[in-house]
Motif scaffolding. Structure first.
Motif, mmCIF file in Angstrom:
data_model
loop_
_atom_site.group_PDB
_atom_site.id
_atom_site.type_symbol
_atom_site.label_atom_id
_atom_site.label_comp_id
_atom_site.label_asym_id
_atom_site.label_seq_id
_atom_site.Cartn_x
_atom_site.Cartn_y
_atom_site.Cartn_z
ATOM 1 N N ALA A 87 0.996 -1.140 0.009
ATOM 2 C CA ALA A 87 0.145 -0.045 -0.032
ATOM 3 C C ALA A 87 0.725 1.015 0.091
ATOM 4 N N ASP A 88 0.273 2.127 -0.146
ATOM 5 C CA ASP A 88 0.962 3.710 -0.640
ATOM 6 C C ASP A 88 0.616 3.737 1.245
ATOM 7 N N LEU A 89 -0.554 4.044 1.655
ATOM 8 C CA LEU A 89 -1.220 4.769 2.705
ATOM 9 C C LEU A 89 -1.809 3.088 3.680
ATOM 10 N N CYS A 90 -1.849 3.779 4.876
ATOM 11 C CA CYS A 90 -2.456 3.141 5.562
ATOM 12 C C CYS A 90 -4.148 4.084 6.240
ATOM 13 N N CYS A 91 -4.555 3.735 6.620
ATOM 14 C CA CYS A 91 -6.034 4.194 7.533
ATOM 15 C C CYS A 91 -6.369 3.078 8.692
ATOM 16 N N THR A 92 -6.726 4.022 9.439
ATOM 17 C CA THR A 92 -7.868 2.869 10.422
ATOM 18 C C THR A 92 -9.768 3.731 10.616
ATOM 19 N N SER A 93 -10.474 3.184 11.638
ATOM 20 C CA SER A 93 -11.493 3.951 11.327
ATOM 21 C C SER A 93 -11.824 5.437 11.652
ATOM 22 N N ALA A 94 -10.491 5.629 12.289
ATOM 23 C CA ALA A 94 -10.536 7.482 13.214
ATOM 24 C C ALA A 94 -10.549 8.101 11.499
ATOM 25 N N ASN A 95 -9.637 7.946 10.918
ATOM 26 C CA ASN A 95 -8.704 9.034 10.352
ATOM 27 C C ASN A 95 -9.314 8.469 8.222
ATOM 28 N N ALA A 96 -9.517 7.325 8.003
ATOM 29 C CA ALA A 96 -10.109 6.955 6.943
ATOM 30 C C ALA A 96 -10.850 8.343 5.958
ATOM 31 N N PRO A 97 -11.810 9.117 6.400
ATOM 32 C CA PRO A 97 -11.966 10.579 5.532
ATOM 33 C C PRO A 97 -10.528 11.375 5.488
ATOM 34 N N ALA A 98 -9.811 11.633 6.525
ATOM 35 C CA ALA A 98 -8.583 12.239 6.476
ATOM 36 C C ALA A 98 -7.671 12.007 4.969
ATOM 37 N N VAL A 99 -7.747 10.481 5.441
ATOM 38 C CA VAL A 99 -6.587 10.019 5.098
ATOM 39 C C VAL A 99 -6.788 10.126 3.590
ATOM 40 N N ILE A 100 -7.996 9.950 2.940
ATOM 41 C CA ILE A 100 -8.157 10.148 1.953
ATOM 42 C C ILE A 100 -8.319 11.606 0.648
ATOM 43 N N ASN A 101 -8.498 12.523 2.158
ATOM 44 C CA ASN A 101 -8.924 13.262 1.237
ATOM 45 C C ASN A 101 -7.114 14.228 1.211
ATOM 46 N N SER A 102 -6.166 13.487 2.443
ATOM 47 C CA SER A 102 -4.845 13.837 1.453
ATOM 48 C C SER A 102 -4.410 13.321 0.275
ATOM 49 N N ILE A 103 -4.868 13.100 -0.775
ATOM 50 C CA ILE A 103 -5.092 12.288 -2.119
ATOM 51 C C ILE A 103 -5.179 13.683 -3.136
ATOM 52 N N PRO A 104 -4.306 13.600 -3.564
ATOM 53 C CA PRO A 104 -4.526 14.711 -5.096
ATOM 54 C C PRO A 104 -5.726 14.226 -5.494
ATOM 55 N N GLU A 105 -6.827 15.457 -6.073
ATOM 56 C CA GLU A 105 -7.859 14.911 -6.813
ATOM 57 C C GLU A 105 -6.918 15.112 -8.527
#
Ligand code: 13P
Ligand code: SF4
Length: 303
Positions: free
Chosen positions: A123-141
């Motif tokens: 993977a490039d990035l991990c996330c947890t249930s606490a930060n999934a939206p923040a992690v996804i929003n960090s990826i360029p549109e």
């Protein structure tokens, strides 16, 4: 040995071994009692890295102990029962993720922390249930994004962020046991209660909830909210720590059937044996660890 005697001996050995005991919020009540630190997946892995202790006894499931080993290679990470796995993590063998990636070349890969070290290494990035939206929003549109293995968490994160995700078809069989009818029944029985559910629940359950939260999010909301009564849509023992922390408030499991059998494989005896015999040690091959570490560190830098 009584629970009291077991706890006394565990405390003694902990000091002798320079060990700390990290406990996930879904562990049985008696295991929660011996926690130096109780929390969700993200908080526990951070605590493992931050702790000055040389040994960490991880009372949770295997991927959590592995995440601690990824972050803290110099420490001895012990899991009291090595068979305490996570069926959702097992749904994503690293080879399957590699094959999935080949179908979507160029896509950014986000691995939910409920996955093996070998899958995280893909993977490039991990996330947890606490930060999934923040992690996804960090990826360029404009970037394609693969999200694995939890299709329900992925569906919720998609709705939160407005981003399109390519979902791997995994899920948590424990949270899938909770259905919409159970939430409606619990609401009828406790009409004044606030309904909070975990994002591993199905979209039908999430649609009926007032709040969608990781386990630490539930702890925070219960502490800070003026509400006195809550319906808890996740593993039933989550109510143990919520009740202990908030003696004046009421917590009803949305369904008492929602029990994670793997989380219940750890008991006080196994924690004691783990400390006595320095077992079962969790390690990650260095090549995989370094790749997985990149994905975990990328997450930690965002949240
Ligand atoms: P949390 O990260 O919210 O603690 O969840 C972990 C987990 O396994 C939920 O099933
Ligand atoms: Fe895995 Fe589900 Fe158990 Fe969490 S509750 S550890 S996701 S099986």
């Amino acid at each position: 040995m009584s629970d009291r005697d077991l706890i006394g001996r565990i405390e003694e050995l902990k000091r002798e071994r320079d060990a700390v005991i990290l406990v996930h919020n879904y562990q049985a009540a008696e295991v929660q009692e011996i926690a130096d630190f109780l929390g969700d997946s993200l908080a526990l892995s951070r605590q493992a890295a931050a702790s000055g202790a040389s040994t960490i006894v991880f009372c949770g499931v295997y991927f959590m102990a592995e995440t601690a080993a990824i972050l803290s290679p110099g420490k001895t990470i012990l899991i009291p029962d090595p068979d305490a796995g996570c069926p959702m993590a097992n749904m994503l063998p690293a080879g399957e993720l590699r094959a999935f990636k080949e179908k979507h070349p160029g896509a950014v890969v986000v691995a939910y922390v409920n996955s093996s070290a070998a899958a995280k290494a893909e993977a490039d990035l991990c996330c947890t249930s606490a930060n999934a939206p923040a992690v996804i929003n960090s990826i360029p549109e404009g970037k394609e994004i693969i999200f694995a293995p939890d299709k329900f968490l992925g569906d919720w994160a998609m709705k939160q962020t407005g981003r399109r995700l390519i979902l791997y078809p995994g899920y948590c069989p424990v949270h899938r046991m909770l259905d919409r009818a159970a939430i409606l029944r619990a609401r009828r029985a406790h009409p004044d209660a606030l309904v909070m559910v975990h994002p591993e629940c199905t979209p039908e359950v999430i649609a009926e909830a007032d709040e969608v939260l990781s386990t630490s999010g539930m702890v925070r909301l219960a502490r800070e909210s003026d509400r006195r009564e809550f319906i808890v849509g996740t593993e039933a023992d989550m109510t143990v720590c919520l009740r202990r922390e908030n003696p004046g408030k009421k917590f009803h499991p949305a369904s008492p059937r929602v029990i994670c059998p793997n989380m219940k494989k750890t008991g006080l005896e196994k924690v004691l044996w783990s400390l006595e015999e320095n077992r079962h040690r969790v390690t990650v091959p260095e090549e995989i660890r370094l790749k997985a570490l990149k994905a975990v560190e990328a997450m930690v830098s965002i949240s």
